[in-house]
Design a protein around this motif. Structure first.
Motif: not given
Length: 142
Positions: A80-81, A135-141
């Protein structure tokens, strides 16, 4: 993941409406994802000219992967990003991009709140595009 072979664009659209727009669909983490009929063209057409974004050509390749959308949403192992806003040239913290490693299949959602999201599109990313996504920031729930 299996491909779905239907006869024509109309059958795929009807399948999308019946199996996505008229169903309650949730991610593995419990977010309800709304699908709207007007997203069919965005998800299952390609642009003749990438820069114009005209979505003028029905994509059999995309349409045959229609069932992969649910598979990605239900898979707790997806990457997830945070999504990129191409027009604003910055990351959009409400756009969640899910990607399956072996196929580089991508599902993009607009997160409305912690319980609701809207389906934006799905496609098989090129190797170059998949690298950019990763390369995008990881998605934080949240």
């Amino acid at each position: 993941m299996n491909l779905l072979y239907l006869n024509n664009e109309e059958e795929y659209k009807n399948y999308f409406i019946l199996n996505y727009c008229k169903q309650k669909i949730f991610t593995y983490s419990g977010i309800e994802v709304k699908f709207y009929e007007d997203q069919f063209k965005h998800a299952f057409y390609e642009s003749e000219d990438y820069k114009k974004r005209d979505k003028s050509i029905f994509s059999w390749r995309r349409a045959r992967r229609i069932n992969w959308i649910k598979s990605v949403l239900l898979n707790p192992k997806v990457e997830l990003y945070v999504g990129w806003d191409r027009d604003k040239k910055k990351y959009n913290n409400n756009r969640r991009v899910s990607i399956i490693t072996e196929d580089n299949y991508v599902v993009i959602l607009n997160i409305i709140n912690e319980k609701k999201a809207k389906f934006i599109t799905a496609y098989t990313a090129s190797v170059t595009n998949a690298k950019k996504i990763r390369s995008a920031p990881k998605w934080e729930n949240k």
